[in-house]
Scaffold this active site. Structure first.
Site, PDB file in Angstrom:
ATOM      1  N   ASN A 163       0.816  -1.214   0.000  1.00 23.24           N
ATOM      2  CA  ASN A 163       0.000   0.000   0.000  1.00 23.24           C
ATOM      3  C   ASN A 163       0.852   1.268   0.000  1.00 23.24           C
ATOM      4  OD1 ASN A 163      -1.846  -1.936   2.174  1.00 23.24           O
ATOM      5  ND2 ASN A 163      -2.769  -1.204   0.283  1.00 23.24           N
ATOM      6  N   ASN A 181      -2.422  -8.619  -1.677  1.00 21.21           N
ATOM      7  CA  ASN A 181      -3.415  -8.641  -2.748  1.00 21.21           C
ATOM      8  C   ASN A 181      -3.307  -7.442  -3.693  1.00 21.21           C
ATOM      9  OD1 ASN A 181      -4.443  -7.396  -0.224  1.00 21.21           O
ATOM     10  ND2 ASN A 181      -6.211  -6.874  -1.486  1.00 21.21           N
ATOM     11  N   HIS A 182      -2.625  -6.371  -3.280  1.00 19.76           N
ATOM     12  CA  HIS A 182      -2.444  -5.200  -4.151  1.00 19.76           C
ATOM     13  C   HIS A 182      -1.090  -5.196  -4.868  1.00 19.76           C
ATOM     14  CE1 HIS A 182      -6.142  -3.395  -2.850  1.00 19.76           C
ATOM     15  NE2 HIS A 182      -5.755  -3.330  -1.584  1.00 19.76           N
ATOM     16  N   HIS A 194      -0.752 -12.690   4.509  1.00 20.45           N
ATOM     17  CA  HIS A 194      -1.538 -11.518   4.166  1.00 20.45           C
ATOM     18  C   HIS A 194      -2.976 -11.988   3.920  1.00 20.45           C
ATOM     19  CE1 HIS A 194      -1.548  -7.310   2.794  1.00 20.45           C
ATOM     20  NE2 HIS A 194      -2.484  -7.708   1.933  1.00 20.45           N
ATOM     21  N   HIS A 216      -2.413  -7.070   6.396  1.00 21.52           N
ATOM     22  CA  HIS A 216      -3.572  -6.793   5.548  1.00 21.52           C
ATOM     23  C   HIS A 216      -4.633  -5.916   6.204  1.00 21.52           C
ATOM     24  CE1 HIS A 216      -6.430  -7.004   2.313  1.00 21.52           C
ATOM     25  NE2 HIS A 216      -7.323  -7.637   3.056  1.00 21.52           N
ATOM     26  N   HIS A 233      -4.346  -3.735   8.649  1.00 23.89           N
ATOM     27  CA  HIS A 233      -3.809  -2.418   9.019  1.00 23.89           C
ATOM     28  C   HIS A 233      -3.964  -2.062  10.492  1.00 23.89           C
ATOM     29  CE1 HIS A 233      -3.941  -0.689   4.645  1.00 23.89           C
ATOM     30  NE2 HIS A 233      -4.026  -2.008   4.618  1.00 23.89           N
TER      31      HIS A 233
END
Length: 199
Positions: free
Chosen positions: A31, A58-59, A142, A167, A169
């Site tokens: 992120n 995932n990002h 994650h 993941h 946060h």
């Protein structure tokens, strides 16, 4: 997470590393650029701030330009993505005491829209490599579901050194040493804007 997170690293990480005598720093960087993915400029700045290696999630490929540098960068993308994905899902690094640290990144499957291999079976395959037994094994799971992370922690207890969740946060308060010696936490939290939602 984004510019605020990168600024905190730039202004504080080297000092913290010196004060705490930290030899090796791992950060989840998925992120780091605008909150989605990573770009080369952000990567270079965070490496200069003192990060040794990044895990992702995932990002990972939200910023498509990552494919231009991921193969040669100190980035560990999820291992249980399809094998044709760019980058590496496992990387080893030397430590000052001569031992190596091996970083493994996994994606959870519960609540995920991504089609990934089972993280449990993926780790079974990794642990068949007996040459890893003398190394420090660090696993970033994650995932959305705390239950999936906890289950993986117990599954890997005594077989890896650390299972650290990412993941969501939000740092969890369940850091502990499991019964067979593996260090575990469900989510390590984030470096980002405090008065925010997800950073």
């Amino acid at each position: 997470v984004g510019r605020p997170g990168r600024s905190v690293l730039e202004n504080n990480l080297r000092r913290i590393q010196d004060e705490e005598k930290i030899d090796f720093t791992i950060a989840n960087g998925e992120n780091s650029s605008g909150g989605f993915g990573m770009n080369k400029k952000g990567y270079d700045a965070m490496i200069m701030s003192g990060i040794d290696v990044f895990t992702m999630g995932n990002h990972t490929f939200d910023n498509k330009r990552i494919v231009d540098f991921i193969d040669d960068a100190d980035i560990v993308r999820p291992l249980n993505l399809t094998m044709s994905a760019p980058g590496k899902g496992i990387r080893s690094y030397p430590l000052p005491d001569v031992r190596k640290i091996t970083i493994i990144n996994l994606l959870g499957r519960v609540y995920s829209h991504l089609n990934v291999d089972c993280p449990f079976k993926t780790m079974e395959s990794v642990l068949k490599d007996h040459s890893l037994k003398e190394e420090i094994l660090f696993v970033d799971i994650h995932a959305d579901a705390t239950s999936e992370k906890v289950c993986l922690g117990h599954f890997l207890d005594g077989r890896v050194s650390v299972v650290a969740g990412t993941h969501t946060h939000i740092q969890t308060a369940d850091e502990r040493i499991l019964s067979r010696g593996t260090a575990y936490i469900t989510d390590v939290g984030m470096t980002g804007a405090y008065d925010s939602s997800l950073g």
